[in-house]
Design an enzyme around this catalytic site. Structure first.
Site, PDB file in Angstrom:
ATOM      1  N   ARG A  64       0.841  -1.200   0.000  1.00 40.72           N
ATOM      2  CA  ARG A  64       0.000   0.000   0.000  1.00 40.72           C
ATOM      3  C   ARG A  64       0.878   1.253   0.000  1.00 40.72           C
ATOM      4  O   ARG A  64       0.610   2.212  -0.721  1.00 40.72           O
ATOM      5  CB  ARG A  64      -0.911   0.023   1.234  1.00 40.72           C
ATOM      6  CG  ARG A  64      -2.132  -0.893   1.175  1.00 40.72           C
ATOM      7  CD  ARG A  64      -2.854  -0.785   2.521  1.00 40.72           C
ATOM      8  NE  ARG A  64      -4.078  -1.551   2.667  1.00 40.72           N
ATOM      9  CZ  ARG A  64      -4.154  -2.837   2.922  1.00 40.72           C
ATOM     10  NH1 ARG A  64      -3.053  -3.565   2.996  1.00 40.72           N
ATOM     11  NH2 ARG A  64      -5.326  -3.431   3.098  1.00 40.72           N
ATOM     12  N   ARG A 116      -7.791 -16.954  -8.426  1.00 37.71           N
ATOM     13  CA  ARG A 116      -8.213 -16.111  -7.297  1.00 37.71           C
ATOM     14  C   ARG A 116      -9.215 -15.072  -7.798  1.00 37.71           C
ATOM     15  O   ARG A 116      -8.904 -14.280  -8.683  1.00 37.71           O
ATOM     16  CB  ARG A 116      -7.007 -15.450  -6.624  1.00 37.71           C
ATOM     17  CG  ARG A 116      -6.054 -16.482  -6.035  1.00 37.71           C
ATOM     18  CD  ARG A 116      -4.849 -15.857  -5.366  1.00 37.71           C
ATOM     19  NE  ARG A 116      -5.207 -15.187  -4.118  1.00 37.71           N
ATOM     20  CZ  ARG A 116      -4.325 -14.551  -3.346  1.00 37.71           C
ATOM     21  NH1 ARG A 116      -3.048 -14.502  -3.699  1.00 37.71           N
ATOM     22  NH2 ARG A 116      -4.702 -13.971  -2.239  1.00 37.71           N
ATOM     23  N   GLN A 158      -9.746  -6.771   0.247  1.00 35.82           N
ATOM     24  CA  GLN A 158      -8.792  -6.162  -0.701  1.00 35.82           C
ATOM     25  C   GLN A 158      -9.497  -5.489  -1.871  1.00 35.82           C
ATOM     26  O   GLN A 158      -8.973  -4.542  -2.451  1.00 35.82           O
ATOM     27  CB  GLN A 158      -7.808  -7.207  -1.225  1.00 35.82           C
ATOM     28  CG  GLN A 158      -6.698  -7.528  -0.231  1.00 35.82           C
ATOM     29  CD  GLN A 158      -5.634  -8.427  -0.842  1.00 35.82           C
ATOM     30  OE1 GLN A 158      -5.399  -8.406  -2.049  1.00 35.82           O
ATOM     31  NE2 GLN A 158      -4.988  -9.216  -0.023  1.00 35.82           N
ATOM     32  N   ASP A 217      -5.727 -14.177   8.703  1.00 31.10           N
ATOM     33  CA  ASP A 217      -4.374 -14.733   8.535  1.00 31.10           C
ATOM     34  C   ASP A 217      -3.840 -15.284   9.854  1.00 31.10           C
ATOM     35  O   ASP A 217      -3.327 -16.400   9.920  1.00 31.10           O
ATOM     36  CB  ASP A 217      -3.412 -13.674   7.979  1.00 31.10           C
ATOM     37  CG  ASP A 217      -3.678 -13.390   6.503  1.00 31.10           C
ATOM     38  OD1 ASP A 217      -4.516 -14.090   5.906  1.00 31.10           O
ATOM     39  OD2 ASP A 217      -3.057 -12.464   5.956  1.00 31.10           O
ATOM     40  N   ASN A 267     -13.251 -16.934   3.958  1.00 31.30           N
ATOM     41  CA  ASN A 267     -12.274 -16.340   3.031  1.00 31.30           C
ATOM     42  C   ASN A 267     -10.902 -17.018   3.086  1.00 31.30           C
ATOM     43  O   ASN A 267     -10.046 -16.747   2.249  1.00 31.30           O
ATOM     44  CB  ASN A 267     -12.209 -14.814   3.176  1.00 31.30           C
ATOM     45  CG  ASN A 267     -11.280 -14.338   4.263  1.00 31.30           C
ATOM     46  OD1 ASN A 267     -10.982 -15.063   5.216  1.00 31.30           O
ATOM     47  ND2 ASN A 267     -10.821 -13.110   4.137  1.00 31.30           N
TER      48      ASN A 267
END
EC number: 2.5.1.19
Length: 432
Positions: free
Chosen positions: A27, A127, A175, A316, A339
């Protein structure tokens, strides 16, 4: 195939200085490139995903100087939309943190109309990106799918994004919203974004909004359901930007300490903008002793108990809890993690499969995983498949805290976010 066998570890002790965060690094590079002025980005992560972003920026005409150790990058901002020669193709590996934000930024109106192709590894082509493309098309963007509908590779023309009301599905990945938010201020008109469904991984949106603010752009939002962004703005360089240590990467060391010792990680602390810092709170709920500082988190072992928890906000780091669960008393259930299925690999199936190799009793649901603990002497030795997924390799290193060794296949896949992970893990592993 390369493999690495980790012998049983009797205790964990030490201090780890975390590498920069992957999601913050990419980013920061993109915002610095789009901004007016020059930005010195420090504590940049040196990894595959960052290299893909840097290579793309170079191909798009952005000048930067990277330090010899690759952790400091001085970026000369272009002060607006990218310009490139027609027919450019950018290969982005399996870097979602490059693919999604670039897909949006490359739609911005250029001085001369050009086309660019965004592509990547075979897994990248599996993806999903449809929710982002659908949203960008609502704003007037010109994007075509080159192979399978809904997936990269993409052909993008820089004809502009024109604001207005946009609906975006928030249920698969944050995202997509991050990509849209970062491009919107440079669009031709004001944008109102409405989220369809429940927004996943909200803390990652907090990161995006905080970083946009650091580069001079404020976004109004109403309970993460509506976002208002003024168009025809510019990002302004903050001159220097320090990338926080990677909170997701911290999870392996903190969990190791909770199971068998004591570890202090530096580079993140109680004021971190990363949601994965909350992983330490989950360890505390399981019984670990946690101490917070301004720029460190310390965890010390205690008897751990299983938990039943919605971990949608830390997907995560939640993977690390799946391994920690084996060392706790009582079952653990990790919920609302659909996800996991659209990450570097289908992480739900992958983790369930590899845990069973160790002798664990696991139930895999569509969006949850239920794990029963294992006695230290009941772990079976296994060769752990890593599915080219950095986080699976790092998670399963913790199995060496049992009474049996573990073999990690393709350990080099950690290069995506943490090339030196196994040597750092070895530094805190004690065997006397």
């Amino acid at each position: 195939m390369e493999k690495l066998t980790l012998s049983p570890i009797s205790r964990i002790d030490g201090e780890i200085n975390l590498p920069g965060s992957k999601s913050l690094s990419n980013r920061a590079l993109l915002l610095a490139a789009l901004a007016k002025g020059t930005t010195q980005v420090t504590n940049l992560l040196d990894s595959d995903d960052i290299r893909y972003m840097l290579n793309a920026l170079k191909a798009l005409g952005v000048n930067y100087q990277l330090s010899d150790d690759k952790t400091v990058c001085v970026v000369e901002g272009i002060g607006g939309a990218f310009q490139w020669q027609n027919g450019l193709s950018l290969f982005l590996g399996n870097a979602g943190t490059a693919m999604r934000p670039l897909a949006a930024a490359l739609c911005l109106k250029g001085d001369t109309e050009s086309e660019v192709i965004l592509t990547g590894e075979p897994r990248m082509k599996e993806r999903p990106i449809k929710h982002l493309v659908d949203a960008l098309r609502q704003t007037g963007a010109n994007i075509q799918y080159l192979e399978n509908e809904g997936y990269p590779p993409l052909a993008i023309r820089n004809q502009g994004i024109f604001g207005g009301k946009v609906q975006i599905d928030g249920s698969i990945s944050s995202q997509f919203l991050t990509a849209l938010l970062m491009a919107a201020p440079l669009g031709e008109g004001d944008m109102e974004i409405e989220i369809l469904g429940e927004l996943v991984s909200k803390p990652y949106i907090d990161i995006t909004l905080a970083m946009m603010k650091d580069f001079g752009i404020n976004v109004e939002h109403y309970n993460y359901q509506r976002f208002l962004i003024k168009g025809k703005q510019y990002y302004i360089s903050p001159q220097t930007y320090l990338v926080e240590g990677d909170a997701s990467s911290a999870s392996y060391f903190l969990a190791a300490a909770a199971i068998k010792g004591k570890v202090k990680v530096t580079g993140i602390g109680r004021n971190s903008i990363q949601g994965d810092r909350l992983f330490a709170d989950v360890l505390a709920q399981m019984g670990a002793k946690v101490t917070w500082g301004e720029d460190f988190i310390q965890v010390e072992k205690s008897e751990l108990k299983g938990i039943d928890m919605d971990m949608n906000h830390i997907p995560d780091a939640a993977m690390t809890i799946a391994i920690t669960a084996l060392f706790a008393q009582g079952e653990t259930v990790i919920r609302n993690i659909y996800n996991w299925r659209v990450k570097e690999t289908d992480r739900l199936t992958a983790i369930a499969t590899e845990l069973r190799k160790l002798g664990a009793e696991v139930e895999e649901g569509e969006d949850f995983i239920r794990i029963q603990p294992l006695a230290l002497d009941k772990f079976k030795h296994a060769e752990i498949a890593t599915y080219n997924d950095h986080r699976i390799a790092m998670c399963f290193s913790l199995i060496a805290l049992s009474d049996t060794s573990v073999t990690i296949l393709d350990p080099a896949c950690t290069a995506k976010t943490f090339p030196t992970y196994f040597s750092e893990f070895e530094k805190i592993s004690k065997n006397q």
